[in-house]
Design a protein around this motif. Structure first.
Motif, PDB file in Angstrom:
ATOM      1  N   VAL A 594      -6.800  -3.894  63.336  1.00 52.97           N
ATOM      2  CA  VAL A 594      -6.445  -2.996  62.957  1.00 52.97           C
ATOM      3  C   VAL A 594      -6.256  -1.889  62.329  1.00 52.97           C
ATOM      4  O   VAL A 594      -7.522  -1.279  62.543  1.00 52.97           O
ATOM      5  N   SER A 595      -5.309  -1.159  61.293  1.00 49.58           N
ATOM      6  CA  SER A 595      -5.532  -0.501  61.851  1.00 49.58           C
ATOM      7  C   SER A 595      -4.561   0.216  60.836  1.00 49.58           C
ATOM      8  O   SER A 595      -3.259  -0.283  60.129  1.00 49.58           O
ATOM      9  N   GLY A 596      -4.593   1.258  60.131  1.00 50.55           N
ATOM     10  CA  GLY A 596      -3.242   2.120  59.059  1.00 50.55           C
ATOM     11  C   GLY A 596      -2.910   3.214  59.710  1.00 50.55           C
ATOM     12  O   GLY A 596      -3.131   3.524  61.018  1.00 50.55           O
ATOM     13  N   TRP A 604       3.563   4.586  54.366  1.00 46.05           N
ATOM     14  CA  TRP A 604       2.512   4.167  55.279  1.00 46.05           C
ATOM     15  C   TRP A 604       2.391   2.388  55.527  1.00 46.05           C
ATOM     16  O   TRP A 604       2.560   1.759  54.906  1.00 46.05           O
ATOM     17  N   PHE A 605       1.774   1.794  57.098  1.00 49.27           N
ATOM     18  CA  PHE A 605       1.933   0.533  56.906  1.00 49.27           C
ATOM     19  C   PHE A 605       0.557   0.008  57.799  1.00 49.27           C
ATOM     20  O   PHE A 605      -0.104   0.716  57.611  1.00 49.27           O
ATOM     21  N   ALA A 606       0.211  -0.819  57.488  1.00 51.40           N
ATOM     22  CA  ALA A 606      -1.151  -1.642  57.297  1.00 51.40           C
ATOM     23  C   ALA A 606      -0.712  -2.610  58.842  1.00 51.40           C
ATOM     24  O   ALA A 606      -0.228  -3.677  58.806  1.00 51.40           O
ATOM     25  N   LEU A 607      -1.561  -1.700  60.217  1.00 53.42           N
ATOM     26  CA  LEU A 607      -0.767  -2.765  61.650  1.00 53.42           C
ATOM     27  C   LEU A 607      -2.244  -3.380  61.499  1.00 53.42           C
ATOM     28  O   LEU A 607      -2.982  -3.304  61.401  1.00 53.42           O
ATOM     29  N   GLY A 621      -8.418  -5.944  52.201  1.00 55.44           N
ATOM     30  CA  GLY A 621      -8.515  -4.769  51.118  1.00 55.44           C
ATOM     31  C   GLY A 621      -7.650  -3.928  50.445  1.00 55.44           C
ATOM     32  O   GLY A 621      -7.810  -3.921  49.229  1.00 55.44           O
ATOM     33  N   ASP A 622      -7.246  -2.562  50.520  1.00 58.47           N
ATOM     34  CA  ASP A 622      -5.652  -2.371  50.075  1.00 58.47           C
ATOM     35  C   ASP A 622      -5.373  -2.169  50.279  1.00 58.47           C
ATOM     36  O   ASP A 622      -3.746  -3.253  49.312  1.00 58.47           O
ATOM     37  N   VAL A 623      -4.527  -3.659  50.711  1.00 60.18           N
ATOM     38  CA  VAL A 623      -3.054  -5.091  50.891  1.00 60.18           C
ATOM     39  C   VAL A 623      -4.148  -6.076  51.307  1.00 60.18           C
ATOM     40  O   VAL A 623      -4.704  -6.320  52.247  1.00 60.18           O
ATOM     41  N   THR A 624      -3.611  -7.084  51.074  1.00 55.76           N
ATOM     42  CA  THR A 624      -3.658  -8.884  51.236  1.00 55.76           C
ATOM     43  C   THR A 624      -2.047  -9.421  51.477  1.00 55.76           C
ATOM     44  O   THR A 624      -1.647  -9.499  50.735  1.00 55.76           O
ATOM     45  N   ILE A 625      -3.163 -10.300  52.562  1.00 55.58           N
ATOM     46  CA  ILE A 625      -2.088 -11.203  52.741  1.00 55.58           C
ATOM     47  C   ILE A 625      -2.610 -11.083  54.761  1.00 55.58           C
ATOM     48  O   ILE A 625      -3.130 -11.309  55.322  1.00 55.58           O
ATOM     49  N   THR A 626      -1.473 -12.888  54.426  1.00 51.42           N
ATOM     50  CA  THR A 626      -1.810 -13.967  55.341  1.00 51.42           C
ATOM     51  C   THR A 626      -0.798 -14.279  56.388  1.00 51.42           C
ATOM     52  O   THR A 626      -0.447 -14.492  55.232  1.00 51.42           O
ATOM     53  N   LYS A 627      -0.970 -14.318  57.429  1.00 49.60           N
ATOM     54  CA  LYS A 627       0.341 -14.150  58.287  1.00 49.60           C
ATOM     55  C   LYS A 627       0.219 -15.239  59.413  1.00 49.60           C
ATOM     56  O   LYS A 627      -0.705 -15.487  60.291  1.00 49.60           O
ATOM     57  N   GLN A 628       1.136 -16.246  60.007  1.00 47.38           N
ATOM     58  CA  GLN A 628       0.527 -17.141  60.793  1.00 47.38           C
ATOM     59  C   GLN A 628       1.210 -16.172  62.175  1.00 47.38           C
ATOM     60  O   GLN A 628       2.443 -16.350  62.346  1.00 47.38           O
ATOM     61  N   VAL A 634       2.620  -4.936  57.915  1.00 48.49           N
ATOM     62  CA  VAL A 634       2.958  -4.606  55.899  1.00 48.49           C
ATOM     63  C   VAL A 634       2.995  -3.108  55.361  1.00 48.49           C
ATOM     64  O   VAL A 634       2.126  -2.635  55.930  1.00 48.49           O
ATOM     65  N   PRO A 635       3.989  -2.908  54.711  1.00 47.37           N
ATOM     66  CA  PRO A 635       3.716  -1.265  53.758  1.00 47.37           C
ATOM     67  C   PRO A 635       2.380  -1.211  53.088  1.00 47.37           C
ATOM     68  O   PRO A 635       2.065  -2.531  52.593  1.00 47.37           O
ATOM     69  N   ALA A 636       2.493  -0.333  53.058  1.00 43.91           N
ATOM     70  CA  ALA A 636       0.451  -0.275  52.143  1.00 43.91           C
ATOM     71  C   ALA A 636       0.184   1.322  51.813  1.00 43.91           C
ATOM     72  O   ALA A 636       1.261   2.059  52.043  1.00 43.91           O
ATOM     73  N   PRO A 637      -0.652   1.655  50.676  1.00 42.11           N
ATOM     74  CA  PRO A 637      -0.766   2.600  50.124  1.00 42.11           C
ATOM     75  C   PRO A 637      -1.629   3.764  50.627  1.00 42.11           C
ATOM     76  O   PRO A 637      -1.596   3.605  52.099  1.00 42.11           O
ATOM     77  N   HIS A 638      -1.174   4.962  51.265  1.00 39.46           N
ATOM     78  CA  HIS A 638      -1.610   6.068  51.618  1.00 39.46           C
ATOM     79  C   HIS A 638      -2.997   5.858  52.290  1.00 39.46           C
ATOM     80  O   HIS A 638      -4.374   5.659  51.718  1.00 39.46           O
TER      81      HIS A 638
END
Length: 662
Positions: A594-596, A604-607, A621-628, A634-638
């Motif tokens: 995972v990386s910003g 900014w995005f979380a990949l 963390g700064d982003v919470t999501i679960t995906k199949q 997903v969009p994320a803060p700086h």
């Protein structure tokens, strides 16, 4: 050696000793071989031969004075059992094993450095002015000797009893227990591994002259030291005959203690002992590695140079600069090593040796043995690629290489320019290349030169591969595993990094090679494990796990990703690292990271991305999501701080690379 069922003698001790003597004489060669190979290799060949003969001869009295009992007949088909009764043959084996395993063993609470009391018992045969040792065998015998020297003494004994003496497992267990071996199951287990790892029949190899301590060759000891001793003896002769005899006896005891404490000083193999492989062996063997290299170079018969090189390895001096790659020992070779090269390289004389497990490069100024250096590196389990080239020159801006005899074509190329064709590299008849630029340890990453070699069609059709010079004796083998669904075989085996796709992937990883200098790396594989389309006009991204495997077995990984906007040769972005891990190998075939990421539009995005067996991603963390899915964005803060955990198709969980405990 077959254990016969003898009738127990009803006579006295003298009769039993005579019977034991006849059995010992009949089986003397097998017993001496057993003692010779079970004794510690650190004794050196000369001392080990003398001690083996002494221990076998001293076993006569004890084996003959023990009254034998009638044995229960062995089951049909068990003609070589050792546990069917207390026969003379069994007693001899037990006494030889007990004395051999005890020799040199320091008891608990015995002061370190003191001679073990068992080492004082054998009265060695008197040998003055000569070194005695078995004749050198071939490359397979050399490899077996290396494996035996690394095994515990009890395991060596079990291996010999099984292979040479042909005893059953139960018989071997009985003999070892009678010889007071503390951990018999472990000895039997390691002996089984030695049998499984033998390329040829162990019994045939152990019957060769390499392991025959009764068929010996002789060589002189240190002649200068003998001359000095002779002068001292002549000067002391005037004192009287009694004093001379006393001094001679004391000198023999001193020599014995010196052999026990520093055996390498008197057991240094000479140039005549070096193993030399014939020139055409590589074309007629299934073992294509350093053992198939012939002895090359204009000075491969220079006795003086070879002697200095051998002495530097077996008995190093302070004036010789020693360099060891990580996890490599400076222990002298157990037997005479193989000569690979001896010649002049620019302003230095170079000797290259191989002992079945390690490469040793000795170099000195051509004008004399000044500024000598010895580099030793592991090379166990080398193959057609990792044994294809060896560095002949010390670290610097350029290097010359000695290529394997099976290399039919040699070229160089720059990894940072994948679209530029490789250029021919001139190689002399003896396999030495012209100078080639090396990968710098630090500084600006404007060039990453590598060797591109092709094997002869007689062993591998059109097999080209890349080797990166990183300062060690053996250049690093570079490989590539493409993306899933892009022609990757089901087993995901790495392939040679010579195709357009592999060269493009390596162009983005080339700058990271500088950090691997002098670290004992054997091979680096770039595995493109995932790809995804990026949002916000970011283009296409590829995730890569680069695994650097060392000769000692451990490996480090670096996870990175690159986008289609990266210029060729631009370094990929590193997102995670892990040390001493099985990740991204055949023992760790699943990976997630995972990386910003900041898009070209400044958002900014979380990949996150996982390998082919990943079915679900959970980011926290700064982003919470679960995906199949195997990838997400997903969009994320700086500059977000996030972690990821994946679920595999098997239902197991998988943490990201670099997570503590992974």
């Amino acid at each position: 050696m077959q254990l016969r069922s003898l009738r127990p003698y009803a006579g006295g001790v003298r009769s039993r000793v005579r019977e034991a003597e006849s059995v010992l004489v009949e089986q003397y060669g097998d017993l001496v071989r057993l003692a010779h190979l079970v004794l510690p290799a650190s004794l050196g060949r000369h001392q080990r031969v003398l001690v083996a003969h002494s221990l076998v001869q001293r076993a006569l009295r004890r084996a003959g004075t023990v009254r034998t009992e009638p044995g229960v007949p062995s089951p049909r088909g068990e003609s070589r059992g050792g546990g069917g009764g207390d026969t003379v043959e069994r007693r001899l084996l037990v006494e030889v094993l007990r004395a051999t395993l005890t020799y040199g063993r320091r008891p608990r609470m015995w002061p370190a450095g003191w001679v073990h009391p068992g080492a004082l018992r054998p009265r060695l045969p008197l040998v003055w002015g000569l070194r005695l040792f078995p004749r050198s065998g071939g490359v397979d015998e050399l490899a077996l000797a290396q494996r035996l020297s690394a095994a515990p003494a009890a395991a060596r004994a079990a291996f010999l009893l099984r292979t040479v003496h042909g005893l059953s497992v139960d018989s071997v267990r009985d003999l070892l227990e009678s010889a007071d071996v503390p951990d018999v199951p472990a000895a039997l287990r390691i002996a089984g591994v030695l049998e499984e790892n033998s390329r040829r029949s162990p019994a045939a190899l152990l019957a060769s002259q390499e392991f025959d301590a009764c068929a010996l060759q002789a060589g002189p000891t240190d002649l200068l030291r003998r001359t000095r001793r002779a002068r001292l003896v002549l000067g002391a002769a005037a004192i009287g005959l009694v004093t001379v005899v006393t001094l001679a006896a004391a000198g023999d005891g001193t020599a014995h203690r010196a052999d026990t404490q520093a055996p390498a000083a008197r057991t240094v193999p000479g140039p005549a002992d070096l193993v030399r492989t014939a020139a055409g062996v590589w074309d007629n063997t299934s073992r294509v590695d350093f053992t198939a290299w012939p002895a090359r170079g204009s000075r491969n018969h220079d006795q003086s140079l070879l002697d200095r090189a051998l002495s530097a390895w077996t008995h190093p001096r302070s004036r010789t600069h020693l360099h060891l790659t990580p996890a490599t020992t400076a222990t002298p070779p157990a037997t005479a090593p193989q000569l690979l090269y001896a010649g002049n390289i620019d302003d230095r004389a170079v000797v290259l040796l191989y002992d079945g497990e390690r490469l040793a490069r000795y170099g000195e100024a051509r004008s004399g043995a000044r500024d000598a250096e010895l580099s030793v590196a592991r090379a166990d389990d080398a193959d057609v690629t990792t044994a294809a080239a060896v560095t002949l020159t010390p670290p610097g801006g350029k290097a010359r290489y000695l290529l394997a005899p099976w290399v039919a074509e040699s070229q160089t190329r720059d990894l940072l320019h994948p679209d530029v064709l490789a250029r021919p590299l001139h190689t002399a008849k003896d396999g030495v290349t012209d100078p080639v630029p090396t990968v710098p340890a630090s500084g600006k990453c404007d060039s990453r030169p590598v060797l591109q070699l092709r094997s002869s069609q007689r062993i591998a059709e059109h097999h080209a591969f890349l080797l990166a010079p990183l300062g060690d004796l053996s250049p690093v083998h570079l490989t590539f595993t493409p993306l899933p669904g892009h022609g990757t075989p089901p087993a995901r085996q790495p392939r040679e990094a010579t195709g357009p796709q592999a060269l493009l992937a390596w162009a983005h990883q080339a700058c990271s090679l500088g950090s691997l200098r002098d670290s004992g790396v054997r091979a680096v594989n770039n595995w493109d494990f995932a790809e995804q389309d990026l949002p916000d006009g970011g283009g296409h991204a590829v995730w890569t796990c680069a695994r650097a495997d060392t000769w000692r077995g451990s490996g480090d990984v670096t996870v990175s990703f690159r986008t289609s906007g990266y210029a060729p040769g631009a370094p990929a972005r590193t997102v995670a690292r892990a040390h001493a891990t099985a990740a991204c190998s055949r023992f760790g075939q699943h990976v997630v990271a995972v990386s910003g990421w900041r898009s070209p539009n400044g958002h900014w995005f979380a990949l996150a991305a996982g390998s082919r067996a990943v079915t679900r991603l959970s980011v926290t963390g700064d982003v919470t999501i679960t995906k199949q899915a195997r990838t997400l964005a997903v969009p994320a803060p700086h500059d977000p701080r996030v972690t990821v955990r994946a679920r595999l198709s098997t239902g197991e969980g998988l943490d990201a690379v670099g997570t503590p405990g992974t």
